[in-house]
Design a protein around this motif. Structure first.
Motif, PDB file in Angstrom:
ATOM      1  N   UNK A 271       0.831  -1.202   0.000  1.00 31.37           N
ATOM      2  CA  UNK A 271       0.000   0.000   0.000  1.00 31.37           C
ATOM      3  C   UNK A 271       0.869   1.257   0.000  1.00 31.37           C
ATOM      4  N   UNK A 272       1.972   1.238   0.744  1.00 29.57           N
ATOM      5  CA  UNK A 272       2.891   2.382   0.754  1.00 29.57           C
ATOM      6  C   UNK A 272       3.502   2.593  -0.628  1.00 29.57           C
ATOM      7  N   UNK A 273       3.820   1.486  -1.307  1.00 28.75           N
ATOM      8  CA  UNK A 273       4.390   1.589  -2.656  1.00 28.75           C
ATOM      9  C   UNK A 273       3.421   2.261  -3.617  1.00 28.75           C
ATOM     10  N   UNK A 274       2.120   2.010  -3.421  1.00 30.65           N
ATOM     11  CA  UNK A 274       1.107   2.591  -4.301  1.00 30.65           C
ATOM     12  C   UNK A 274       0.801   4.048  -3.964  1.00 30.65           C
ATOM     13  N   UNK A 275       1.068   4.451  -2.727  1.00 31.45           N
ATOM     14  CA  UNK A 275       0.638   5.791  -2.297  1.00 31.45           C
ATOM     15  C   UNK A 275       1.773   6.774  -2.028  1.00 31.45           C
ATOM     16  N   UNK A 276       2.995   6.274  -1.821  1.00 32.67           N
ATOM     17  CA  UNK A 276       4.109   7.171  -1.474  1.00 32.67           C
ATOM     18  C   UNK A 276       5.130   7.330  -2.600  1.00 32.67           C
ATOM     19  N   UNK A 277       4.852   6.757  -3.746  1.00 25.66           N
ATOM     20  CA  UNK A 277       5.713   6.884  -4.925  1.00 25.66           C
ATOM     21  C   UNK A 277       4.850   7.288  -6.117  1.00 25.66           C
ATOM     22  N   UNK A 278       5.382   7.980  -7.105  1.00 24.67           N
ATOM     23  CA  UNK A 278       6.782   8.408  -7.269  1.00 24.67           C
ATOM     24  C   UNK A 278       7.111   9.719  -6.572  1.00 24.67           C
ATOM     25  N   UNK A 279       6.084  10.489  -6.136  1.00 28.06           N
ATOM     26  CA  UNK A 279       6.332  11.792  -5.527  1.00 28.06           C
ATOM     27  C   UNK A 279       6.293  11.673  -4.011  1.00 28.06           C
ATOM     28  N   UNK A 280       7.277  12.271  -3.355  1.00 26.48           N
ATOM     29  CA  UNK A 280       7.319  12.228  -1.901  1.00 26.48           C
ATOM     30  C   UNK A 280       7.817  13.558  -1.361  1.00 26.48           C
ATOM     31  N   UNK A 281       7.506  13.811  -0.107  1.00 27.57           N
ATOM     32  CA  UNK A 281       7.914  15.051   0.539  1.00 27.57           C
ATOM     33  C   UNK A 281       8.095  14.788   2.027  1.00 27.57           C
ATOM     34  N   UNK A 282       9.049  15.495   2.627  1.00 25.66           N
ATOM     35  CA  UNK A 282       9.264  15.365   4.062  1.00 25.66           C
ATOM     36  C   UNK A 282       8.168  16.061   4.854  1.00 25.66           C
ATOM     37  N   UNK A 283       7.480  16.966   4.195  1.00 24.60           N
ATOM     38  CA  UNK A 283       6.368  17.667   4.842  1.00 24.60           C
ATOM     39  C   UNK A 283       5.145  16.754   4.841  1.00 24.60           C
ATOM     40  N   UNK A 284       4.634  16.424   6.022  1.00 20.07           N
ATOM     41  CA  UNK A 284       3.532  15.476   6.132  1.00 20.07           C
ATOM     42  C   UNK A 284       2.274  15.965   5.439  1.00 20.07           C
ATOM     43  N   UNK A 285       2.025  17.271   5.503  1.00 21.74           N
ATOM     44  CA  UNK A 285       0.825  17.823   4.878  1.00 21.74           C
ATOM     45  C   UNK A 285       0.905  17.704   3.359  1.00 21.74           C
ATOM     46  N   UNK A 286       2.069  18.043   2.823  1.00 25.34           N
ATOM     47  CA  UNK A 286       2.271  17.943   1.376  1.00 25.34           C
ATOM     48  C   UNK A 286       2.197  16.488   0.935  1.00 25.34           C
TER      49      UNK A 286
END
Length: 293
Positions: A186-201
């Motif tokens: 599930x993380x692979x589907x939702x946290x890639x390809x774009x990621x940010x250290x800012x939790x809100x973003x």
């Protein structure tokens, strides 16, 4: 289609040879033949017979070679089978980066089975329908070849190629969940390809990532099935078009014979390449499913 005994037009001839022999239910009773007006709920009997039959032939052949294998001077068939096994095993070692004993046998099965189904494309388009027509006439059925629907190339049936692709897709999902865990997948589907250290973003990016990754994931079986179908369907259509020349006089008939031989020789490369591509992409997709980031 033309009436019984009347010759088909060129368009009718092409359409006839692109139609599967089907079984369906019409008006509450079982119907055999052309079920194109019924809709989705019909079975392509010729596809099932040839694909299952060739699969059984592959299993029987390799099992018999394995039982008769010798450590001494091998026969030609044993040498050929050993070359195939080593060829597939080498591709798996070069492409698959996980640890799974299923991948090499799966790759061998896909390559040989798809190749055998593709190989049926080299059989003359009128040969099997004519034999079936003669058999049904003897049994009191159809009157001539134009009343017999029969396709012997299973990979020219979109249902078959998508069934193979969906089988690969199911394995991709299974191993993705098994290796990465449901949460990791599930993380692979939702946290890639774009990621940010800012939790809100990052939260805002989840729907975008999920859409992109879902499309990428679903595109794999779709492209896998369509690629195999498209190449074999086009090849079969060219054989049918060449066959039309035989009824256009001596000169064009002779030209048709030359063209058919040339296309058949070239098509040997096509059917082998398509089986190889289907096998390699399957291995690559399963390798990606085993990668745990």
């Amino acid at each position: 289609m033309a009436a019984s005994g009347e010759p088909l037009t060129s368009q009718g001839y092409i359409q006839h040879h692109l139609q599967n022999f089907q079984v369906c239910t019409k008006d509450g009773s079982l119907y055999w033949g052309n079920c194109s007006d019924v809709g989705f709920w019909s079975l392509n009997v010729d596809t099932l017979i040839w694909s299952i039959g060739l699969g059984i032939f592959f299993l029987w052949l390799f099992r018999s070679v394995g039982k008769k294998a010798t450590s001494g001077v091998p026969g030609k068939l044993q040498c050929f089978v050993e070359m195939l096994v080593e060829f597939v095993d080498g591709n798996v070692k070069d492409t698959f980066h996980g640890r799974n004993k299923l991948i090499a046998p799966l790759g061998l099965t896909i390559f040989v089975w798809v190749f055998l189904m593709n190989l049926m494309d080299l059989v003359p388009v009128d040969l099997v329908p004519r034999l079936v027509a003669e058999g049904t006439v003897a049994a009191g059925g159809a009157n001539d070849i134009h009343e017999v629907y029969h396709k012997i190339v299973p990979t020219t049936d979109l249902n078959l190629t998508f069934a193979l692709a969906l089988g690969v897709f199911a394995l991709m999902i299974f191993y993705s969940v098994k290796v990465k865990s449901p949460l990791g997948f599930l993380k692979e589907l939702t946290l890639h390809p774009f990621s940010s250290k800012n939790m809100f973003v990052q939260t805002l990016l989840i729907p975008v990532n999920f859409l992109i990754e879902s499309i990428t994931l679903l595109a794999k079986p779709v492209s896998l099935g369509l690629r195999l179908f498209g190449n074999l369907y086009a090849g079969e259509l060219i054989f049918i078009l060449i066959a039309l020349l035989y009824s256009a006089g001596v000169v064009l008939g002779t030209l048709g014979g030359v063209l058919q031989l040339g296309w058949a020789i070239f098509h040997i490369l096509v059917i082998t390449l398509q089986a190889f591509i289907f096998m390699v992409l399957t291995i690559v997709y399963l390798s990606m499913a085993h990668e745990d980031h």
